[in-house]
Design an enzyme around this catalytic site. Sequence first.
Site, PDB file in Angstrom:
ATOM      1  N   ALA A   1      -7.695  11.989   4.210  1.00 50.36           N
ATOM      2  CA  ALA A   1      -6.425  12.630   3.734  1.00 50.36           C
ATOM      3  C   ALA A   1      -5.416  11.346   2.726  1.00 50.36           C
ATOM      4  O   ALA A   1      -5.296  11.287   1.956  1.00 50.36           O
ATOM      5  CB  ALA A   1      -5.971  13.752   4.016  1.00 50.36           C
TER       6      ALA A   1
ATOM      7  N   ARG B   1      -2.705  -0.306   2.201  1.00 53.70           N
ATOM      8  CA  ARG B   1      -3.637  -1.625   1.843  1.00 53.70           C
ATOM      9  C   ARG B   1      -4.753  -1.367   1.082  1.00 53.70           C
ATOM     10  O   ARG B   1      -4.697  -3.565   0.691  1.00 53.70           O
ATOM     11  CB  ARG B   1      -3.540  -2.050   2.914  1.00 53.70           C
ATOM     12  CG  ARG B   1      -2.711  -2.409   4.337  1.00 53.70           C
ATOM     13  CD  ARG B   1      -3.064  -2.665   5.656  1.00 53.70           C
ATOM     14  NE  ARG B   1      -3.289  -1.487   6.078  1.00 53.70           N
ATOM     15  CZ  ARG B   1      -3.841  -1.925   7.705  1.00 53.70           C
ATOM     16  NH1 ARG B   1      -4.260  -2.918   7.926  1.00 53.70           N
ATOM     17  NH2 ARG B   1      -4.333  -0.557   8.126  1.00 53.70           N
TER      18      ARG B   1
ATOM     19  N   LYS C   1      -8.820   5.530  -1.092  1.00 58.35           N
ATOM     20  CA  LYS C   1      -9.410   4.507  -0.237  1.00 58.35           C
ATOM     21  C   LYS C   1     -11.357   5.189  -0.692  1.00 58.35           C
ATOM     22  O   LYS C   1     -12.009   4.067   0.098  1.00 58.35           O
ATOM     23  CB  LYS C   1      -9.016   4.319   1.122  1.00 58.35           C
ATOM     24  CG  LYS C   1      -9.755   3.099   1.634  1.00 58.35           C
ATOM     25  CD  LYS C   1      -8.954   2.568   2.804  1.00 58.35           C
ATOM     26  CE  LYS C   1      -8.944   3.510   3.893  1.00 58.35           C
ATOM     27  NZ  LYS C   1      -8.271   3.141   5.451  1.00 58.35           N
TER      28      LYS C   1
ATOM     29  N   GLY D   1      -0.261  12.776  10.369  1.00 54.08           N
ATOM     30  CA  GLY D   1      -0.099  11.679  11.737  1.00 54.08           C
ATOM     31  C   GLY D   1      -2.521  12.297  11.559  1.00 54.08           C
ATOM     32  O   GLY D   1      -2.379  13.095  11.175  1.00 54.08           O
TER      33      GLY D   1
ATOM     34  N   ASP E   1     -13.053   5.960   6.032  1.00 54.74           N
ATOM     35  CA  ASP E   1     -13.773   5.309   5.609  1.00 54.74           C
ATOM     36  C   ASP E   1     -14.027   4.498   7.297  1.00 54.74           C
ATOM     37  O   ASP E   1     -13.879   3.026   6.700  1.00 54.74           O
ATOM     38  CB  ASP E   1     -11.547   4.556   5.366  1.00 54.74           C
ATOM     39  CG  ASP E   1     -10.740   4.706   7.071  1.00 54.74           C
ATOM     40  OD1 ASP E   1     -11.857   5.328   7.614  1.00 54.74           O
ATOM     41  OD2 ASP E   1     -10.099   3.873   6.586  1.00 54.74           O
TER      42      ASP E   1
ATOM     43  N   ASN F   1      -9.424   2.127  21.035  1.00 53.35           N
ATOM     44  CA  ASN F   1     -10.028   3.963  20.860  1.00 53.35           C
ATOM     45  C   ASN F   1     -10.413   3.114  18.732  1.00 53.35           C
ATOM     46  O   ASN F   1      -9.788   2.905  18.227  1.00 53.35           O
ATOM     47  CB  ASN F   1      -8.205   4.567  20.256  1.00 53.35           C
ATOM     48  CG  ASN F   1      -8.377   5.848  19.290  1.00 53.35           C
ATOM     49  OD1 ASN F   1     -10.297   6.501  19.554  1.00 53.35           O
ATOM     50  ND2 ASN F   1      -8.118   6.831  19.120  1.00 53.35           N
TER      51      ASN F   1
ATOM     52  N   ARG G   1     -32.743   2.104 -21.764  1.00 55.64           N
ATOM     53  CA  ARG G   1     -31.700   3.416 -20.941  1.00 55.64           C
ATOM     54  C   ARG G   1     -32.000   5.115 -21.360  1.00 55.64           C
ATOM     55  O   ARG G   1     -32.934   5.623 -22.213  1.00 55.64           O
ATOM     56  CB  ARG G   1     -30.423   3.487 -21.099  1.00 55.64           C
ATOM     57  CG  ARG G   1     -30.504   3.773 -22.717  1.00 55.64           C
ATOM     58  CD  ARG G   1     -29.156   3.393 -23.468  1.00 55.64           C
ATOM     59  NE  ARG G   1     -29.261   3.400 -24.665  1.00 55.64           N
ATOM     60  CZ  ARG G   1     -27.934   4.703 -25.605  1.00 55.64           C
ATOM     61  NH1 ARG G   1     -27.778   5.511 -24.411  1.00 55.64           N
ATOM     62  NH2 ARG G   1     -28.069   4.818 -26.897  1.00 55.64           N
TER      63      ARG G   1
ATOM     64  N   ALA H   1     -42.399  -3.265 -45.954  1.00 44.37           N
ATOM     65  CA  ALA H   1     -40.596  -3.897 -45.350  1.00 44.37           C
ATOM     66  C   ALA H   1     -40.041  -3.228 -46.267  1.00 44.37           C
ATOM     67  O   ALA H   1     -40.015  -2.883 -47.178  1.00 44.37           O
ATOM     68  CB  ALA H   1     -41.024  -5.229 -45.056  1.00 44.37           C
TER      69      ALA H   1
HETATM   70  C1  UD1 Z   1      -6.347   6.028  14.334  1.00 42.50           C
HETATM   71  C2  UD1 Z   1      -5.954   5.886  15.843  1.00 42.50           C
HETATM   72  C3  UD1 Z   1      -5.614   4.846  16.955  1.00 42.50           C
HETATM   73  C4  UD1 Z   1      -7.658   4.202  16.826  1.00 42.50           C
HETATM   74  C5  UD1 Z   1      -7.378   3.843  15.671  1.00 42.50           C
HETATM   75  C6  UD1 Z   1      -8.880   3.448  15.025  1.00 42.50           C
HETATM   76  C7  UD1 Z   1      -3.875   7.957  16.728  1.00 42.50           C
HETATM   77  C8  UD1 Z   1      -2.158   8.472  16.616  1.00 42.50           C
HETATM   78  N1  UD1 Z   1      -4.562   6.860  16.215  1.00 42.50           N
HETATM   79  O1  UD1 Z   1      -4.810   5.043  14.521  1.00 42.50           O
HETATM   80  O2  UD1 Z   1      -5.646   4.868  18.468  1.00 42.50           O
HETATM   81  O3  UD1 Z   1      -7.100   3.218  17.339  1.00 42.50           O
HETATM   82  O4  UD1 Z   1      -7.048   4.930  14.385  1.00 42.50           O
HETATM   83  O5  UD1 Z   1      -8.539   2.733  13.686  1.00 42.50           O
HETATM   84  O6  UD1 Z   1      -5.130   9.160  15.511  1.00 42.50           O
HETATM   85  N2  UD1 Z   1      -6.120  10.569   8.569  1.00 42.50           N
HETATM   86  C9  UD1 Z   1      -5.542  12.291   7.346  1.00 42.50           C
HETATM   87  N3  UD1 Z   1      -4.070  11.679   7.636  1.00 42.50           N
HETATM   88  C10 UD1 Z   1      -3.440  11.786   8.212  1.00 42.50           C
HETATM   89  C11 UD1 Z   1      -3.710  10.775   8.921  1.00 42.50           C
HETATM   90  C12 UD1 Z   1      -5.013   9.820   8.977  1.00 42.50           C
HETATM   91  O7  UD1 Z   1      -6.208  11.823   6.732  1.00 42.50           O
HETATM   92  O8  UD1 Z   1      -2.032  12.387   8.409  1.00 42.50           O
HETATM   93  C13 UD1 Z   1      -7.070  10.005   7.969  1.00 42.50           C
HETATM   94  C14 UD1 Z   1      -6.288   8.061   7.381  1.00 42.50           C
HETATM   95  O9  UD1 Z   1      -6.556   8.551   6.034  1.00 42.50           O
HETATM   96  C15 UD1 Z   1      -7.436   7.217   7.816  1.00 42.50           C
HETATM   97  C16 UD1 Z   1      -7.896   7.692   9.614  1.00 42.50           C
HETATM   98  O10 UD1 Z   1      -7.130   9.413   9.179  1.00 42.50           O
HETATM   99  O11 UD1 Z   1      -8.812   7.163   7.144  1.00 42.50           O
HETATM  100  C17 UD1 Z   1      -6.429   6.941  10.431  1.00 42.50           C
HETATM  101  O12 UD1 Z   1      -6.082   7.200   9.854  1.00 42.50           O
HETATM  102  P1  UD1 Z   1      -4.236   6.142  10.200  1.00 42.50           P
HETATM  103  O13 UD1 Z   1      -3.110   6.247  10.022  1.00 42.50           O
HETATM  104  O14 UD1 Z   1      -5.185   5.183   9.804  1.00 42.50           O
HETATM  105  O15 UD1 Z   1      -4.636   5.365  11.807  1.00 42.50           O
HETATM  106  P2  UD1 Z   1      -4.531   4.700  12.834  1.00 42.50           P
HETATM  107  O16 UD1 Z   1      -3.122   4.538  12.993  1.00 42.50           O
HETATM  108  O17 UD1 Z   1      -5.337   3.192  12.428  1.00 42.50           O
HETATM  109 CA    CA Z   2      -6.762   2.728  10.789  1.00 43.21          CA
END
Ligand code: UD1
Ligand code: CA
Length: 491
Positions: free
Chosen positions: A47, A52, A59, A118, A143, A210, A375, A465
Amino acid sequence: MNSLCVSVSLWLSVQGQPQRHRDTEDGDFLTKNTTQTKPLNVLVMAAGLGTRMKSKRAKVLHELGGRPLIAHVVRTAQSLDPQSIVVVVGYQAEEVEKAALAEVGALASFVHQTEQRGTGDAMECARSLLENSDSLLLSIYGDTPMIRAETMRKLIEHHRSTGAACSILSVRLENPTGYGRIIRDEHGQFQRIVEQKDATEEERKVREINSGIYCFETKDLFDALKRVEPKNEQGEYYLTDVAEIILQTGRKVEVFVHTDARELSGINTRAELAEFENLIRRNAVRRLMLEAGVTFIDPSHAYISPEAEIGRDTVIYPNVAIEGNTVIGENCVIRSGVRISNSKLGDNVTVKDHSLIVDSEIASNCSVGPFAHLRMNAVLEEKATVGNFVEVKKSRLKRGAKAMHLTYLGDATIGERTNIGAGTVTCNYDGTHKHETIIEDDVKIGSDTMLVAPVRVGSRSVTGAGSVVTKDVPPDSLVAGVPAEVKKKLR
Ligand code: UD1
Ligand code: CA
């Protein structure tokens, strides 16, 4: 927790029913050992925007090896033979859905997360789809394109064999900064996951992180998720909190330690994307050299799709791009600056410098280029030749046909051994519709002939031609002029 989720664009039957089968002896219904046979669902979190990347594109839509990141992930997930793949979409949801559907079709379904609160909230979005399903749920990120099916399979196997309610894939990193840490007690037993921002000095020293890849008993997961609260530094719902909650309810949590950190690492920046691109490309080239017997004059300047197949003793010069599902036969020579995309080449084909071949087919013993453009299903039959500055669109050159210089062939069929003189153009477009040109066998089209389609030139005929051919030419005739008229019969 209550979640800001909009429901479900597609509802697939993901309810895993415990499998029942009739015992033929006594007619009783038996319920099979469900932990062995429980179906699998996969959830993909996709989502986020990915700040970055410094991009307006989500992404997971950025491409690696010619395919969006999300396509890699759902394809790998598909190979686990799951019941469904539920993708959590938000930013550019429509495009992300399209990319996933293009890869795995109806196996994918989608839930919308309108605000990213989250990973726990992202999971919450899938509640209505999955909550009542007696299944396993593998949770991965959109990703993380390098993740291998084998690794996920091992995690699932470990999960099944230990009878855990939650299994976490972890890895040890030299530099664990930014990741959630796996916290264990003095016996090495898992206790909880703590995020970087919430961790103490001591906890931050832990190198085991993790990966964000988990296998859950679906019901235990959604029960625990109800108790997750955003009481942390970031004010987010952490999916990671369910591990500790499940543990507190007396259920088992397992940590499965993986050794290949690169495979588990997500892509966060364009620099990382380029690194992975390089890795994928190097692997593809290496495989072709060692297993298929392909010569690369300069392997570090070859851009080869991981899906491409190339035959023995074919030589690839520097700066060649081979894209998509291209298949190239044996003993071919592909000179510098050539790009070949989703096309098929037979054996002994020479493609000279700076030619572009897209969605086309070239039989054995043909020669193309330099500076040729094929093509939209251009087809060259055996021993056909296309020379410099020739464009061939949606046309067929039959066996031994030649178009050597400065020519456009669109919506045309060129007969066997027919020669197309320099500067010939099939005038296929009247401003509204495309029309067909058919040139039969053994024809000689004179230089600078305009063929105003729809038009047919009969076998063994010749155009002078500069002819402008506006009506069909019978076989064995010489035509010339503007508009072209029959000047004499050749037989
Ligand atoms: C998360 C983990 C962390 C782990 C890391 C590994 C949690 C709280 N933490 O952290 O322990 O080490 O991944 O990469 O889970 N996403 C959504 N919706 C949201 C939030 C995130 O779809 O509301 C998706 C993001 O697009 C991304 C993935 O989930 O692809 C991870 O989210 P991100 O916020 O990057 O988690 P981290 O903080 O890296
Ligand atoms: Ca991440």
